[in-house]
Design an enzyme around this catalytic site. Structure first.
Site, short mmCIF file in Angstrom:
data_model
loop_
_atom_site.label_atom_id
_atom_site.label_comp_id
_atom_site.label_asym_id
_atom_site.label_seq_id
_atom_site.Cartn_x
_atom_site.Cartn_y
_atom_site.Cartn_z
N GLU A 60 0.78 -1.15 -0.07
CA GLU A 60 0.05 0.16 -0.16
C GLU A 60 0.97 1.09 -0.09
OE1 GLU A 60 -2.50 2.63 -0.44
OE2 GLU A 60 -3.24 0.31 -0.41
N CYS B 64 -2.67 8.72 2.64
CA CYS B 64 -2.63 8.27 1.53
C CYS B 64 -3.60 8.46 0.74
CB CYS B 64 -1.80 6.84 1.34
SG CYS B 64 -2.92 5.68 2.22
N GLU C 11 3.36 12.79 -5.13
CA GLU C 11 2.88 12.79 -3.82
C GLU C 11 3.59 13.75 -2.70
OE1 GLU C 11 2.71 9.21 -1.04
OE2 GLU C 11 0.78 9.63 -0.76
#
Ligand SMILES: NC(=O)C1=CN([C@@H]2O[C@H](COP(=O)(O)OP(=O)(O)OC[C@H]3O[C@@H](n4cnc5c(N)ncnc54)[C@H](OP(=O)(O)O)[C@@H]3O)[C@@H](O)[C@H]2O)C=CC1
Ligand SMILES: O=C(O)CCC(=O)C(=O)O
Length: 477
Positions: free
Chosen positions: A246, A280, A379
């Site tokens: 993940e 996230c 990100e």
């Protein structure tokens, strides 16, 4: 200050401790936590391997009772553990307590799953033969977790691993070992036999790497950065073991002309800035159609002006500090990059001083961004978001999907037609309609597509896929 030790083969071990620093007040040491060595980690893996045969055959009521007991204690101590979480990670007390309750619910859910494990029985294509499909534990599971959800992510990996009969070597993020230590202590006192759960706190480059290099770990479940995820993948291919990743997200939040403005603003601000944007599932890309664009920007800026950025434990704080100095630098570097790429800094982005020294950053909002800018593609993992103006729904969907990631995706609209189309066509593992991109239920699957995730889903009953292996047996009757 007492030392929080590692837990290996049923013993608390370790002599030196590293300070766990409060990001709301860097003068405050939350606790001292031991660092495991290569040898300690190898000992933990050996202990988990030795404990596996007995634990995998233990009664389901035994496992159910231990997980339920842990759930009850976590819930009973939610305020204390929530405060510990907020002190070590920097999310607000309400968020810390909420995450602790969620961890308790996860343990409770998987306590129930111990009793719900199913198999299948079918006739063979050959006469007088029966075929059974059953699920068995995988073996020793390595669990490597990040710093941003210090109790929920350990819970949603440890609980299913133990429920289905695996033994565990658990390495929490070095930055936030406090909640991990607390849940291991709770599980140990709830009655786990020696060696079933081993805690190895310490550096990723030492502890984590030793886990990746070990042929005795049969599965690794990982949440964290893309770079470390790739290392987990490569080492797992080398050792022919199961793995689940993940990693990051660059989650879009689409706002259409027909959206209810209040709903859109609340969901967008929550997605981008709550938990200091360190999720996230956070959205740092708001994709807004031109009919509502200017009103939306104005309303978001008004809302940001009202937010209180302060000590995570202080009543009234909406947004706590960034987790540490290096994450703060990353956020500031991206804010500078956005400006140099030509986006307009419409709000915030300044480092703030508060009563105590901490990593306080004013939420930053860019407008006039394009989807080609690095701030729209990479990100950031902080309270930094940009608004991309688009013509219509079709362009919004194309921009939303134009990203290497695919974790979560959101839309604000009152149109059933667009909401339905978006749910079908968003290239993401999770889609939210008129809701923030972050903030998920504990009993349903969690995970993404493309560069965000690899392997089967975490959480809910779907977790059985990763934490068990299927056996097909044939019997002549
Ligand atoms: N998707 C998500 O939920 C998260 C994403 N991130 C992203 O990752 C970026 C960096 O965060 P960071 O915490 O450094 O992420 P990392 O991937 O470095 O850390 C995640 C976990 O992996 C461990 N680790 C590090 N190196 C190794 C290794 N060689 N072998 C095995 N395990 C290792 C870490 O240990 P240690 O703590 O000792 O470094 C930590 O426990 C963030 O800025 C963000 O973009 C971060 C956190 C969560
Ligand atoms: O959105 C959530 O509640 C979970 C997010 C998460 O797991 C993460 O950011 O790592």
């Amino acid at each position: 200050m007492s030392l929080h030790k590692n837990y290996i083969a049923g013993e608390w071990v370790g002599s030196d401790g590293n300070p766990n620093i409060n990001p709301s007040n860097t003068n405050e040491v939350v606790g001292l936590y031991a660092s495991a060595s290569v040898v300690d980690t190898q000992g933990a893996i050996a202990a988990a391997k030795a404990a596996f045969p007995a634990w995998s055959r233990s009664g389901i009521l035994t496992r159910q009772a231990i997980l339920k007991k842990a759930a009850d204690e976590i819930f009973a101590r939610r305020e204390e553990l929530g405060a510990l979480l907020s002190r070590e990670e920097g999310k607000t007390l309400a968020e810390g307590i909420g995450e602790t309750i969620r961890a308790s619910q996860i343990f409770e859910f998987f306590a129930g799953e111990c009793l719900r494990l199913k198999g299948e029985s079918v006739p063979s294509v050959r006469p007088n033969i029966g075929v059974d499909m059953t699920r068995e534990a995988v073996g020793v599971v390595g669990i490597i977790t990040p710093w941003n959800f210090p109790i929920a992510i350990p819970a949603w990996k440890i609980a299913p691993a133990l429920a289905y009969g695996n033994t565990v070597v658990f390495k929490p993020a070095d930055l936030v070992p406090g909640c991990s230590w607390a849940i291991v202590d709770i599980l140990v006192r709830a009655g786990l036999p020696h060696g079933v759960l081993n805690l190895v706190m310490g550096k990723g480059s030492v502890v984590g790497q030793t886990m990746l290099d070990s042929p005795d770990i049969n599965a690794i479940t990982f949440t964290g950065s893309t770079n470390t995820g790739k290392r987990v993948a490569m080492s797992s291919i080398e050792h022919n073991r199961k793995y689940q990743l993940e990693m990051g997200g660059k989650n879009p939040f689409v706002v259409l002309d027909d959206a209810e403005l209040d709903v859109a603003v609340e969901a967008a601000v929550n997605s981008a800035f709550f938990s200091t944007g360190q999720r996230c599932t956070a959205s740092s890309r708001m994709i807004v159609t031109e009919g509502i664009h200017d009103r939306f920007v104005e309303a978001v800026v008004t809302r940001l002006n009202d937010l209180v950025i302060d000590d995570a434990l202080k009543a009234g704080t909406h947004i706590g500090p960034v987790v540490d100095a290096s994450q703060l630098k990353q956020d500031l570097d991206y804010i500078a990059l956005g400006q140099s790429e030509g986006a307009k800094l419409a709000f915030g982005g300044r480092v703030l001083s508060r009563e105590n020294p901490g990593f306080y950053l004013q939420p930053a909002l860019f407008t006039e961004a394009t989807n080609q800018m690095r701030i729209s593609r990479e990100e950031i993992f902080g309270p930094v978001a940009s608004i991309i103006r688009v013509k219509d729904y079709e362009e919004a969907l194309q921009v939303a999907n134009d990203t290497p990631f695919g974790l979560s995706s959101g839309i604000a609209t009152t149109s059933l037609k667009y909401a339905t189309h978006f749910k079908r066509n968003a290239e993401a593992g999770m889609v939210m309609v008129n809701l923030p991109t972050a903030g998920v239920d504990f009993h349903v699957p969690f995970g993404g597509r493309k560069g965000s995730s690899y392997g089967s889903r975490e959480q809910g009953s779907y977790a059985v896929e990763f934490f068990t292996t299927v056996k097909t047996s044939y019997t002549l009757s």
